[in-house]
Design a protein around this motif. Structure first.
Motif, PDB file in Angstrom:
ATOM      1  N   ARG A  78       0.848  -1.202   0.000  1.00  0.00           N
ATOM      2  CA  ARG A  78       0.000   0.000   0.000  1.00  0.00           C
ATOM      3  C   ARG A  78       0.883   1.252   0.000  1.00  0.00           C
ATOM      4  N   PHE A  79       0.501   2.211  -0.860  1.00  0.00           N
ATOM      5  CA  PHE A  79       1.226   3.477  -0.952  1.00  0.00           C
ATOM      6  C   PHE A  79       0.246   4.613  -0.685  1.00  0.00           C
ATOM      7  N   ASP A  80       0.533   5.377   0.360  1.00  0.00           N
ATOM      8  CA  ASP A  80      -0.339   6.491   0.745  1.00  0.00           C
ATOM      9  C   ASP A  80       0.081   7.756   0.001  1.00  0.00           C
ATOM     10  N   VAL A  81      -0.484   7.969  -1.138  1.00  0.00           N
ATOM     11  CA  VAL A  81      -0.223   9.150  -1.960  1.00  0.00           C
ATOM     12  C   VAL A  81      -1.556   9.716  -2.444  1.00  0.00           C
ATOM     13  N   SER A 140       7.608   2.843 -14.605  1.00  0.00           N
ATOM     14  CA  SER A 140       8.590   3.210 -13.576  1.00  0.00           C
ATOM     15  C   SER A 140       8.992   2.019 -12.704  1.00  0.00           C
ATOM     16  N   ASN A 141       8.563   0.798 -13.104  1.00  0.00           N
ATOM     17  CA  ASN A 141       8.894  -0.425 -12.363  1.00  0.00           C
ATOM     18  C   ASN A 141       8.423  -0.346 -10.904  1.00  0.00           C
ATOM     19  N   SER A 142       7.169   0.130 -10.757  1.00  0.00           N
ATOM     20  CA  SER A 142       6.592   0.274  -9.414  1.00  0.00           C
ATOM     21  C   SER A 142       5.530  -0.773  -9.117  1.00  0.00           C
ATOM     22  N   GLY A 143       5.557  -1.854  -9.874  1.00  0.00           N
ATOM     23  CA  GLY A 143       4.598  -2.911  -9.647  1.00  0.00           C
ATOM     24  C   GLY A 143       3.367  -2.780 -10.532  1.00  0.00           C
ATOM     25  N   LEU A 144       2.331  -3.533 -10.176  1.00  0.00           N
ATOM     26  CA  LEU A 144       1.090  -3.538 -10.944  1.00  0.00           C
ATOM     27  C   LEU A 144      -0.059  -3.090 -10.034  1.00  0.00           C
ATOM     28  N   PRO A 145      -0.638  -1.904 -10.292  1.00  0.00           N
ATOM     29  CA  PRO A 145      -1.745  -1.431  -9.452  1.00  0.00           C
ATOM     30  C   PRO A 145      -2.953  -2.366  -9.504  1.00  0.00           C
ATOM     31  N   ILE A 146      -3.510  -2.625  -8.339  1.00  0.00           N
ATOM     32  CA  ILE A 146      -4.675  -3.507  -8.237  1.00  0.00           C
ATOM     33  C   ILE A 146      -5.917  -2.738  -7.812  1.00  0.00           C
ATOM     34  N   ALA A 147      -5.728  -1.731  -6.981  1.00  0.00           N
ATOM     35  CA  ALA A 147      -6.863  -0.978  -6.439  1.00  0.00           C
ATOM     36  C   ALA A 147      -6.418   0.405  -5.995  1.00  0.00           C
ATOM     37  N   TYR A 148      -7.389   1.301  -5.864  1.00  0.00           N
ATOM     38  CA  TYR A 148      -7.105   2.622  -5.287  1.00  0.00           C
ATOM     39  C   TYR A 148      -8.049   2.881  -4.133  1.00  0.00           C
ATOM     40  N   ASP A 181       9.052  -9.280  -4.123  1.00  0.00           N
ATOM     41  CA  ASP A 181       9.705  -9.158  -2.826  1.00  0.00           C
ATOM     42  C   ASP A 181      11.028  -8.390  -2.933  1.00  0.00           C
ATOM     43  N   SER A 182      11.657  -8.486  -4.082  1.00  0.00           N
ATOM     44  CA  SER A 182      12.959  -7.823  -4.276  1.00  0.00           C
ATOM     45  C   SER A 182      12.832  -6.331  -4.530  1.00  0.00           C
ATOM     46  N   GLN A 183      11.606  -5.870  -4.820  1.00  0.00           N
ATOM     47  CA  GLN A 183      11.424  -4.446  -5.107  1.00  0.00           C
ATOM     48  C   GLN A 183      11.320  -3.624  -3.820  1.00  0.00           C
ATOM     49  N   GLN A 184      12.017  -2.505  -3.805  1.00  0.00           N
ATOM     50  CA  GLN A 184      11.944  -1.557  -2.697  1.00  0.00           C
ATOM     51  C   GLN A 184      11.363  -0.260  -3.250  1.00  0.00           C
ATOM     52  N   ILE A 185      10.068  -0.068  -3.016  1.00  0.00           N
ATOM     53  CA  ILE A 185       9.361   1.083  -3.588  1.00  0.00           C
ATOM     54  C   ILE A 185       8.827   1.960  -2.461  1.00  0.00           C
ATOM     55  N   SER A 186       9.085   3.262  -2.561  1.00  0.00           N
ATOM     56  CA  SER A 186       8.669   4.220  -1.530  1.00  0.00           C
ATOM     57  C   SER A 186       7.475   5.030  -2.003  1.00  0.00           C
ATOM     58  N   ASN A 187       6.824   5.703  -1.052  1.00  0.00           N
ATOM     59  CA  ASN A 187       5.715   6.595  -1.385  1.00  0.00           C
ATOM     60  C   ASN A 187       6.186   7.715  -2.311  1.00  0.00           C
ATOM     61  N   ALA A 188       7.421   8.199  -2.076  1.00  0.00           N
ATOM     62  CA  ALA A 188       7.961   9.288  -2.895  1.00  0.00           C
ATOM     63  C   ALA A 188       8.125   8.834  -4.350  1.00  0.00           C
ATOM     64  N   GLN A 189       8.559   7.595  -4.533  1.00  0.00           N
ATOM     65  CA  GLN A 189       8.718   7.066  -5.881  1.00  0.00           C
ATOM     66  C   GLN A 189       7.382   6.956  -6.595  1.00  0.00           C
ATOM     67  N   VAL A 190       6.352   6.530  -5.856  1.00  0.00           N
ATOM     68  CA  VAL A 190       5.026   6.402  -6.439  1.00  0.00           C
ATOM     69  C   VAL A 190       4.451   7.774  -6.774  1.00  0.00           C
ATOM     70  N   LYS A 191       4.669   8.736  -5.877  1.00  0.00           N
ATOM     71  CA  LYS A 191       4.177  10.092  -6.120  1.00  0.00           C
ATOM     72  C   LYS A 191       4.808  10.689  -7.364  1.00  0.00           C
ATOM     73  N   LYS A 192       6.122  10.487  -7.502  1.00  0.00           N
ATOM     74  CA  LYS A 192       6.832  10.976  -8.678  1.00  0.00           C
ATOM     75  C   LYS A 192       6.344  10.293  -9.945  1.00  0.00           C
ATOM     76  N   CYS A 193       6.021   9.028  -9.817  1.00  0.00           N
ATOM     77  CA  CYS A 193       5.514   8.256 -10.953  1.00  0.00           C
ATOM     78  C   CYS A 193       4.180   8.813 -11.439  1.00  0.00           C
ATOM     79  N   LEU A 194       3.303   9.188 -10.498  1.00  0.00           N
ATOM     80  CA  LEU A 194       1.986   9.709 -10.870  1.00  0.00           C
ATOM     81  C   LEU A 194       2.070  11.116 -11.457  1.00  0.00           C
ATOM     82  N   GLU A 195       3.077  11.866 -11.055  1.00  0.00           N
ATOM     83  CA  GLU A 195       3.230  13.238 -11.551  1.00  0.00           C
ATOM     84  C   GLU A 195       3.875  13.295 -12.929  1.00  0.00           C
ATOM     85  N   ALA A 196       4.474  12.181 -13.326  1.00  0.00           N
ATOM     86  CA  ALA A 196       5.200  12.183 -14.619  1.00  0.00           C
ATOM     87  C   ALA A 196       4.239  12.316 -15.797  1.00  0.00           C
TER      88      ALA A 196
END
Length: 368
Positions: A298-301, A318-326, A353-368
């Motif tokens: 879960r990413f709180d953005v 951006s290699n941030s996974g596959l969104p399933i829900a909002y 499991d090997s991915q390390q994704i932060s809220n900041a990365q997701v936020k940047k991804c959505l703003e792109a």
């Protein structure tokens, strides 16, 4: 050669025990047919007697015989001669009416006996085919689980209207009303018996579900293996789904013909049904329950007025996974349509499991 008295004695002796088994015997139809033929013979003899003694036409003689044997007695015709009355007394009053009563009683007793066999799970449904066969039942909370499982089957397109039969030793008297009213029949017996597997028409089933008796006991896998080997010997074209309590036993169960293998998840029988109608999905679903494999994050953005398809494309690019829900003020919105305009305060994504994704990365991804 036996004397006549011995023959009569043997007949009476056989009748004493045959009367308890004739309704469950394959000879009942022959026995019942003989009674009907004897009844027709009495009607024919009486009709001939009325034609001879009372000088009646055949149709009138037959009408008199029928009204007499059924005790209707309209009175429009009756025997008046000594021979006619004697024939009526012997053929109709003494034999015919009694025989008709026996026929009715035998038929009612047969129907009641058949109904009892169905209730107690001893009736073989010979004409059942293309059905869902459930083998074994959980040792604990059986009725609750079967209710959930069968209700889910009935609600699922393509399989909801299929006949369902259960092979179990759990209900030796009758199925609980809550299960029976879902259109389910059962056969009482041990699954580790080829006769019982043949009795539930294993070879003509469309789907076979082999449940583990105890969801946490590895011994259940041995019982499942034995059942699968017997099904393999009998032969079937059914898709076989089996529960495995231990992952290391999966190859053994698969080698015995199980097309789909799942873990026993008693709280969610829906997972089992999904795996049955879409083989392979069980591995995806089970994989999500293990944190060391693919899992949900879960990413709180915050985001506003974005198309769902654009969110998915941005995440994948951006290699941030596959969104399933909002997530928004109404709750969690799972798998919205591609052109849905979304606004919310969070996203749930399927990641490695090997991915390390932060809220900041997701936020940047959505703003792109």
């Amino acid at each position: 050669m036996l004397p006549s008295s011995q023959i009569i004695y043997n007949y009476i002796k056989c009748r004493k025990f045959n009367r308890f088994t004739r309704h469950t015997s394959s000879n009942f139809k022959l026995y019942f047919l003989k009674l009907i033929l004897f009844l027709f013979l009495l009607l024919a003899l009486h009709s001939v007697a009325m034609m001879y003694f009372e000088k009646l036409a055949f149709s009138d003689a037959l009408w008199l015989s029928l009204t007499t044997i059924t005790t209707v007695g309209y009175g429009d015709f009756s025997a008046t001669t000594f021979g006619g009355r004697l024939s009526t007394t012997i053929l109709m009053y003494t034999l015919g009416i009694s025989l008709l009563g026996i026929l009715v009683a035998e038929y009612i007793e047969f129907r009641l006996n058949k109904l009892e066999l169905k209730f107690s799970g001893q009736w073989r449904w010979h004409k059942m085919h293309d059905h869902i066969l459930i083998i074994n039942t959980p040792d604990h909370d059986t009725e609750e689980y079967l209710n959930k499982l069968i209700t889910e089957i009935r609600a699922t397109p393509h399989i909801g209207e299929l006949p369902i039969q259960i092979l179990t030793r759990k209900y030796q008297e009758k199925l609980p009303k809550s299960i029976a009213q879902l259109g389910v029949v059962h056969y009482t017996g041990l699954a580790q018996d080829n006769d019982n597997l043949n009795a539930v028409n294993t070879s003509t089933a469309k789907y076979i579900i082999v449940l583990a008796n105890e969801s946490s006991n590895p011994v259940s896998d041995s019982a499942t293996y034995d059942v699968l080997s017997r099904i393999k010997d009998i032969g079937t074209k059914a898709l076989i789904l089996a529960e495995a309590t231990t992952d290391k036993n999966r190859p053994r169960l698969r080698s015995m013909g199980a097309s789909v293998i799942v873990r026993p998840v008693r709280a969610y029988p829906e997972l089992l049904i999904r795996a049955m109608i879409a083989p392979g999905t069980e591995e995806v679903l089970e994989n999500m329950f293990q944190y060391n494999n693919d899992h949900m994050a879960r990413f709180d953005v915050k985001f506003k007025n974005l198309k769902w398809k654009d969110i998915v494309n941005s995440f994948m690019a951006s290699n941030s996974g596959l969104p399933i829900a909002y997530i928004n003020e109404t709750g969690v919105n799972v798998n919205p349509l591609p052109d849905t305009t979304c606004s919310g305060t969070g996203l749930i994504s399927l990641i490695k499991d090997s991915q390390q994704i932060s809220n900041a990365q997701v936020k940047k991804c959505l703003e792109a």
